[in-house]
Each structure stands twice: as structure tokens, then as C-alpha cells.
Design an enzyme around this catalytic site. Structure first.
Site, PDB file in Angstrom:
ATOM      1  N   PRO A 278       0.859  -1.199   0.000  1.00 26.72           N
ATOM      2  CA  PRO A 278       0.000   0.000   0.000  1.00 26.72           C
ATOM      3  C   PRO A 278       0.889   1.241   0.000  1.00 26.72           C
ATOM      4  O   PRO A 278       1.823   1.332   0.812  1.00 26.72           O
ATOM      5  CB  PRO A 278      -0.788  -0.117   1.313  1.00 26.72           C
ATOM      6  CG  PRO A 278      -0.623  -1.523   1.764  1.00 26.72           C
ATOM      7  CD  PRO A 278       0.685  -2.002   1.220  1.00 26.72           C
ATOM      8  N   THR A 280       0.970   5.553  -0.170  1.00 27.82           N
ATOM      9  CA  THR A 280       0.245   6.817  -0.126  1.00 27.82           C
ATOM     10  C   THR A 280       0.604   7.671  -1.325  1.00 27.82           C
ATOM     11  O   THR A 280       1.770   7.738  -1.717  1.00 27.82           O
ATOM     12  CB  THR A 280       0.574   7.573   1.174  1.00 27.82           C
ATOM     13  OG1 THR A 280       0.247   6.745   2.281  1.00 27.82           O
ATOM     14  CG2 THR A 280      -0.203   8.868   1.266  1.00 27.82           C
ATOM     15  N   GLN A 333      -6.588  -1.355   2.728  1.00 21.16           N
ATOM     16  CA  GLN A 333      -5.874  -1.119   3.989  1.00 21.16           C
ATOM     17  C   GLN A 333      -6.617  -0.087   4.822  1.00 21.16           C
ATOM     18  O   GLN A 333      -7.032   0.962   4.320  1.00 21.16           O
ATOM     19  CB  GLN A 333      -4.444  -0.652   3.748  1.00 21.16           C
ATOM     20  CG  GLN A 333      -3.645  -0.599   5.050  1.00 21.16           C
ATOM     21  CD  GLN A 333      -2.213  -0.173   4.857  1.00 21.16           C
ATOM     22  OE1 GLN A 333      -1.948   0.965   4.506  1.00 21.16           O
ATOM     23  NE2 GLN A 333      -1.272  -1.077   5.119  1.00 21.16           N
ATOM     24  N   CYS A 365       2.413   2.358  10.137  1.00 19.02           N
ATOM     25  CA  CYS A 365       2.670   3.716   9.650  1.00 19.02           C
ATOM     26  C   CYS A 365       3.313   4.559  10.752  1.00 19.02           C
ATOM     27  O   CYS A 365       2.776   4.663  11.857  1.00 19.02           O
ATOM     28  CB  CYS A 365       1.377   4.368   9.180  1.00 19.02           C
ATOM     29  SG  CYS A 365       1.649   6.011   8.461  1.00 19.02           S
ATOM     30  N   LYS A 405      -0.437  -5.534   9.125  1.00 17.34           N
ATOM     31  CA  LYS A 405       0.883  -5.025   8.726  1.00 17.34           C
ATOM     32  C   LYS A 405       1.501  -4.296   9.912  1.00 17.34           C
ATOM     33  O   LYS A 405       0.895  -3.380  10.467  1.00 17.34           O
ATOM     34  CB  LYS A 405       0.778  -4.075   7.526  1.00 17.34           C
ATOM     35  CG  LYS A 405       2.140  -3.698   6.937  1.00 17.34           C
ATOM     36  CD  LYS A 405       1.959  -2.915   5.624  1.00 17.34           C
ATOM     37  CE  LYS A 405       3.295  -2.748   4.898  1.00 17.34           C
ATOM     38  NZ  LYS A 405       4.217  -1.833   5.558  1.00 17.34           N
ATOM     39  N   ASN A 484       8.946  -7.353   4.408  1.00 15.73           N
ATOM     40  CA  ASN A 484       8.851  -6.062   3.731  1.00 15.73           C
ATOM     41  C   ASN A 484      10.083  -5.221   4.072  1.00 15.73           C
ATOM     42  O   ASN A 484      10.469  -5.139   5.228  1.00 15.73           O
ATOM     43  CB  ASN A 484       7.571  -5.350   4.176  1.00 15.73           C
ATOM     44  CG  ASN A 484       7.378  -3.979   3.541  1.00 15.73           C
ATOM     45  OD1 ASN A 484       6.863  -3.073   4.167  1.00 15.73           O
ATOM     46  ND2 ASN A 484       7.789  -3.809   2.307  1.00 15.73           N
ATOM     47  N   ASP A 486      13.315  -2.947   1.540  1.00 14.14           N
ATOM     48  CA  ASP A 486      14.536  -2.946   0.722  1.00 14.14           C
ATOM     49  C   ASP A 486      14.608  -4.061  -0.309  1.00 14.14           C
ATOM     50  O   ASP A 486      15.691  -4.580  -0.588  1.00 14.14           O
ATOM     51  CB  ASP A 486      15.779  -3.012   1.611  1.00 14.14           C
ATOM     52  CG  ASP A 486      15.961  -1.769   2.464  1.00 14.14           C
ATOM     53  OD1 ASP A 486      15.279  -0.770   2.186  1.00 14.14           O
ATOM     54  OD2 ASP A 486      16.752  -1.808   3.417  1.00 14.14           O
ATOM     55  N   ALA A 508       7.749  -2.222  -2.115  1.00 14.87           N
ATOM     56  CA  ALA A 508       7.249  -0.838  -2.091  1.00 14.87           C
ATOM     57  C   ALA A 508       8.090   0.030  -3.025  1.00 14.87           C
ATOM     58  O   ALA A 508       7.783   0.177  -4.203  1.00 14.87           O
ATOM     59  CB  ALA A 508       7.266  -0.304  -0.660  1.00 14.87           C
TER      60      ALA A 508
END
Length: 643
Positions: A278, A280, A333, A365, A405, A484, A486, A508
Site C-alpha cells: 500500500p 500513499t 488497507q 505507519c 501489517k 517487507n 529494501d 514498495a
């Protein structure tokens, strides 16, 4: 005698006489390699380097540069500081928090009821006299900007153009003499252009007036609030007064409908799935649709807040929308700090958005605004609240599975994931857990800790193995663990998934900078995409963006703005053919360099004005009313002249 005796042991050991003389040469080679591989600087071949000197803005440290990447970062501390020890720094760093993204409107704004003259059923609900928009088609067309050259991309794709007379490519599908819009033969007009999870205005109105029925979540909230649910230590969460317990049990007894068991919910298959995180701002529908064409299996909406969804906010309900190509494999999400908000949001989504594969709770987040409200990564410090939220979502989501997450923890020296994952697994309310290998405090200042992710993977793997042996748990599906952080190459992906317990990797920044990363994973090799191929990917994105936002002036400006946001990541890609060594590193930044041709040099430009020029290849020249300011100050400088 002494010399002979010193030589004899070496000869007997089989060591060559000239080896000591080679050592200085070997040391020189190693030192040269180290010099070339300076930490944080991409090893570009010397013939492509224009200057080895970084400008102040471009020579960002690893911490600031990696905050460019997703909505997870929070830029500077809001005071113009670098965020290190409170000392001010004159370098251009952090976010342009006050950037203006509003676009100018047309001089004459045409009423939506008359944009399609061929539709006799379109009537203005306000009436010609009361409507604040213009109904004068002739006057509008006279004052409208000159049409763009070529065929309307939306008309070319679907056979008609929903923007009607407002389309900037109007001449390609409009007969002026008869005032008729062209529709290709056999084409049926689709109201939402292949979008799913579209909510009618009347439903939003019901949500705004609190008239939408939420029987399931109302019962779940009453059940959760009753205090009958036990925690993982098997203790009642309320006090021990008998009268209070009996009262709450009585309330709980009104909750009759049993929640879905995990085996009854939609099946997730995340083993070795290619997953896009996800994101932004940049994780919008056109980007996700593009990623599906490039091999992605799973995509997620941008993070939506629970309360605005419940209140029927138009802007928030734009986030769960997706293209039909994303389902199955599309997740929404959600961010919230209240179990009642989570329950109601899950209930609304399961009623109005049947084409959703999973509901993902954001507990990772790091943004300060969310953290202060108890949302995002703040939930990791309050496991009891987190578990209530998960249970509320699980009970209210019908057959939609719930996923989670998280990060390693909040502070660098206090990882929380190990204990938290253990409690979440025992609760039995999640189908998958995604772990970002960084803490909230760390943000993106260091590389992700995959050793820690592997450690958590072992815990999940052990839990799943125990589930298989437990006769009482025969109906439970295994819980997936997704890593999750790199992942930028196929080597990173396979290195992670080779660990027992890590089922897949959520990508990501790697997908933003190198959108074809899943093609590399599939082929298990580096792909040296040419500048023309990369430009073709941007062209595809522009077409998807126009179909999503429209081909009128406002739609083009929206498409251009988000395309610039996308290019703010793609320009960071360094072609494989320009590198002295592999693999490339996500946080390595290049000195000023030129590409193998002019187009490759343009695609690598750090100047946002060049990004706008790239969009003009597909969206026409930017109007005077269009403005764009990069999200990060480090891009807001005039680069050195190109040679």
C-alpha cells in the site's frame, strides 16, 4: 644457513616464492574496488559520469533520501531542521509540506447534464436558471482551449469518451455539424469504466446521515464491549464482580450470529505471491493497474481511515475503488485506533464492496499525526487494543479475511514484533502478517533487518506446524508471513523467500523505482530496460490515468500531477548497463551522469520541470493553470546544465 632454513618451511608447505610480491598488487586492487564502491554512492561507469561532485541538495544522506519513498515517511520535523540532534541545516531537505496542488478550473464550466448532447435523458436537477454551471454549449466550445492533436486515449481504449464535450481531444470523436459525439459500433457505455467498489451517492448520503443499516457490526460491538471475550492469558478482561459479569454476559447473549471461521472466509494464497505494498499518493488505481500488467499478483488500496469511511466521505471512498483487473488479489488497507470504528468500517465494506480479497489493518505507519491519535505503529504499544480491533474486524467482515501489517517495533532498541506476533497468532483472527524490518524510530535510516524478519518467520512456521498436529485446529488455514523492506532486485526477493517461514515479500520502493521488478523476479535475471521501453511504461500509465481521472482539463491535470509524482521515483532508476557492479542498492545515489542516449538522460533528470516535459509527450502541453511542486525539497533545485 639461516636463509636456507627460512625458505625450507615455505617450500615444504607448497607456497610459491613470488606470492609475497603479489600481495601489494592485491591490496591495491582491493583498495581500488573499495574506492569505487563508496558507501551510499552508485558505482556508475566512469565514461557516463559528468561530475563526481554532488550538489548540496543532491548529496542527501541515506536517511533523508529514503524518506522520498512512500507515504510511510514523514519528511523533516516541520521546523526546517534535518531532524538530527535538533540542529538546523541549510540544505534543502524534508517535505514541502505547504505545497499547493490545486489546479485552475476552466473559464466557463459546463454543466454535467449537457456534456453529452446525444443523451436525451440527461436533465439538470437544478434547472437551467438555477444551475451555477453553463448550459451554453456554443459559448463553451468557442472559449475552450484548442484541442490536442491525435486521438483521445480514452475513446481509443473503450470506444467512447465519458468526458464528452469537455474532452481535450474532442475533435477525434465529435461531429460539429450535427452536435454529435461518436460512439464505436457495438460499444455499450459503461458508467464506471471497469471500476469496482464504486459507491452510489445515495448510499454515501445514508452514511452521512447515519441511516445505513449496520446490524452485524452493532451486534459485534455490543459483544466486544460485554467483556466476555478472554485474552490470550485466559483471564476475563473486566473486573471480577459477579453482578457486573452477569450483566455483561446478558448483553453478550443478544449476539446470536456466529462469526465466520477462518476456513469459511475467502482463501488467500500468498505463497510466493508478487505483492505491491500500500502506497500513499502514488499507490493510486492507475499505478496498481500498471503493476498488474507487469506481473503483480496482489495490490492494496491507499491507506483509508475508518471514521471518514463510516461518515461517507467522498475523498475517503475514492480509495477503495479499484480496476476490475485487480480482483482477485485486491486488498483494502484500514487505519483506526477504535474497535467500534474498525467493526463498522469492516461491516460497510463487506456489504458495499464484495470484490475485496482482504482487509489489512495498518499497524506500521510511523507518521506523527497517526501515532499521536493512537493509530498506525502506536497500536503496537497497545496489544490489548490491537487484538480487540482485529477481533472486531474479523467478526464484522463476513467472508473477507483480515490481515495485519506491522513494524519491528516503535523504538530501535525495543523490538515488539516477537511478542505481538505470538499473541496475534493465538487469537486466530488474522490470515496473514506483513512485517516491515524497521522500527518507527528508524524510519528509513538503515537497511531493513531481514534477520529479525526470519526470526519472526520461524515463529509463524512453528505455529503453523503445531496447527497441523492439533486435532482441534483442523479447520484453520495456515497464517502467511510476508517480509517487507529494501527489496529491489530478484536476488533480494529470492534471498528472502528462501528462509523457512517467509512466504513472500511485499515490494514498495522497488516497484516505484523499477516497475518491472516482478518481470525480473519471474525471469530470475536483471533486465536492462532501454529508455524507449521505460517510456512505454510511462505511456501506459498515462492512458490508465486518463481513463481513471478523465480526458477533460481537470482529468488531464490530475493525471499529470500523479504522473509527476510517479516519475519522482522512476527517475532514480540507474540502468544496469551503466553500473560497474551488481547488485544495485536501493539507497545508493548516483553522481551526476548521462545516459546512453538523450532520452535515457532525460528520464534520469532530477529536475521536476523535466518530469513535466515527459508528461507532455502523452498529455499535451501543460496549461498555464497547471502547477506542480515536488513532495520533497531535495528535488526543488535547478540542476547543473547538461553537457
Amino acid at each position: 644457513m639461516t636463509d636456507e632454513s627460512n625458505k625450507r618451511p615455505a617450500e615444504e608447505a607448497g607456497v610459491e616464492q613470488q606470492q609475497p610480491s603479489k600481495q601489494p598488487q592485491l591490496n591495491a586492487i582491493i583498495q581500488e574496488d573499495k574506492d569505487r564502491s563508496t558507501k551510499g554512492i552508485a558505482p556508475i561507469k566512469s565514461e557516463y559520469i559528468i561530475s563526481t561532485t554532488f550538489t548540496e541538495s543532491y548529496n542527501d544522506d541515506e536517511a533523508e533520501s529514503s524518506k522520498r519513498d512512500t507515504g510511510d515517511g514523514n519528511g523533516d520535523n516541520g521546523n526546517g531542521d534535518s531532524g538530527k540532534g535538533g540542529k538546523k541545516n541549510n540544505k534543502k531537505r524534508g517535505q514541502n509540506k505547504k505545497r499547493e496542488l490545486k489546479q485552475a478550473h476552466e473559464t466557463i464550466r459546463l454543466c454535467p447534464s449537457v456534456i453529452d448532447p446525444t443523451n436525451p435523458n440527461s436533465i439538470c436537477k437544478f434547472g437551467v436558471e438555477q444551475c451555477r454551471y453553463s448550459h451554453n454549449i456554443e459559448d463553451y466550445l468557442i472559449n475552450k482551449p484548442i484541442d490536442l492533436d491525435g486521438i483521445c486515449p480514452v475513446f481509443e481504449a473503450i470506444g467512447y469518451c465519458p468526458a464528452g464535450l469537455k474532452c481535450r481531444w474532442l475533435s477525434s470523436h465529435y461531429i460539429k455539424e450535427t452536435n454529435t459525439l461518436i460512439v464505436k459500433e457495438g460499444v455499450e457505455k459503461i458508467q464506471h469504466l471497469g471500476e469496482i467498489n464504486w459507491i452510489p451517492p445515495q448510499i454515501k448520503n445514508q452514511l452521512q446521515r447515519k441511516k445505513f443499516p449496520l446490524l452485524l457490526s452493532d451486534a459485534v460491538i455490543k459483544f466486544i464491549d460485554s467483556g466476555v471475550i478472554k485474552n490470550d492469558e485466559d483471564k476475563i478482561t473486566t473486573n471480577d464482580e459477579i453482578s457486573e459479569i452477569e450483566k455483561r454476559k446478558l448483553n453478550a447473549s443478544t449476539y446470536i450470529e456466529a462469526p465466520y471461521k477462518s476456513c469459511e472466509k475467502k482463501k488467500l494464497n500468498l505463497k510466493n505471491a508478487k505483492i505491491v505494498s500500500p502506497l500513499t499518493t502514488v499507490g493510486n488505481s492507475p499505478f496498481r493497474r500498471l503493476m498488474k500488467t507487469l506481473g503483480a499478483d496482489v495490490t492494496y488500496s491507499e491507506m483509508a481511515f475508518g471514521l471518514p469511511l463510516i461518515q461517507g466521505s467522498n475523498s475517503e471512498w475514492a480509495l477503495p475503488k479499484a480496476h476490475e483487473s485487480e480482483y482477485p488479489g485486491f486488498g483494502i488497507q484500514l487505519a483506526t485506533a477504535k474497535h467500534w470504528q474498525a467493526a463498522k468500517a469492516a461491516d460497510i465494506i463487506q456489504q458495499l464492496c464484495p470484490k475485496v480479497s482482504e482487509l489489512n489493518l495498518n499497524c506500521g505507519c510511523p507518521i506523527d499525526l497517526l501515532y499521536r491519535k493512537g493509530e498506525g505503529s502506536a497500536l503496537m504499544e497497545n496489544p490489548a487494543r490491537l487484538l480487540r480491533i482485529l477481533k472486531s474486524m474479523n467478526y464484522s467482515s463476513s467472508d473477507i479475511p483480515i490481515t495485519l501489517k506491522i513494524r519491528m517495533g516503535v523504538k530501535d532498541d525495543k523490538p515488539l514484533a516477537e511478542n505481538l506476533v505470538d499473541r496475534v497468532l493465538k487469537s486466530g483472527d488474522v490470515a496473514a502478517i506483513t512485517l516491515h524490518g524497521r522500527s518507527r524510530q528508524q524510519r528509513y535510516t538503515k537497511e531493513a533487518n531481514w534477520s529479525y524478519i526470519s526470526k519472526i518467520g520461524s515463529i509463524v512456521h512453528e505455529f503453523n506446524e503445531n496447527q497441523k498436529e492439533d486435532k482441534d485446529s483442523y479447520d484453520k488455514d495456515p497464517v502467511y508471513l510476508i517480509g517487507n523492506g529494501d527489496c529491489y532486485t530478484h536476488e533480494d526477493w529470492y534471498s528472502a523467500t528462501s528462509n523457512e517461514g517467509i512466504d513472500s515479500v511485499m515490494v514498495a520502493r522497488g516497484a516505484l523505482i523499477k516497475p518491472w521488478i516482478f518481470e525480473e523476479i519471474e525471469s530470475q535475471q536483471y533486465l536492462d530496460k532501454s529508455a524507449t521501453e521505460r517510456l512505454s511504461i510511462l505511456e501506459t500509465y498515462s492512458k490508465f490515468a486518463l481513463q481513471h481521472w478523465g480526458s477533460d482539463e481537470f482529468g488531464i491535470n490530475s493525471a499529470r500531477r500523479f504522473m509527476c509524482e510517479f516519475i519522482s521515483f522512476t527517475h532514480r532508476y540507474i540502468p544496469v548497463g551503466l553500473l560497474e557492479r551488481l547488485p544495485p542498492k536501493l539507497n545508493e545515489r548516483p553522481p551526476l551522469y548521462k545516459g546512453r542516449n538523450e532520452l535515457e538522460t532525460l528520464l534520469a533528470s532530477t529536475d521536476y520541470k523535466d518530469w513535466i516535459k515527459i508528461t507532455e509527450m502523452f498529455l499535451g502541453k501543460a496549461s498555464d493553470g497547471f502547477s506542480f511542486m515536488p513532495k520533497h525539497k531535495s528535488n526543488s533545485f535547478e540542476p547543473a546544465p547538461k553537457s
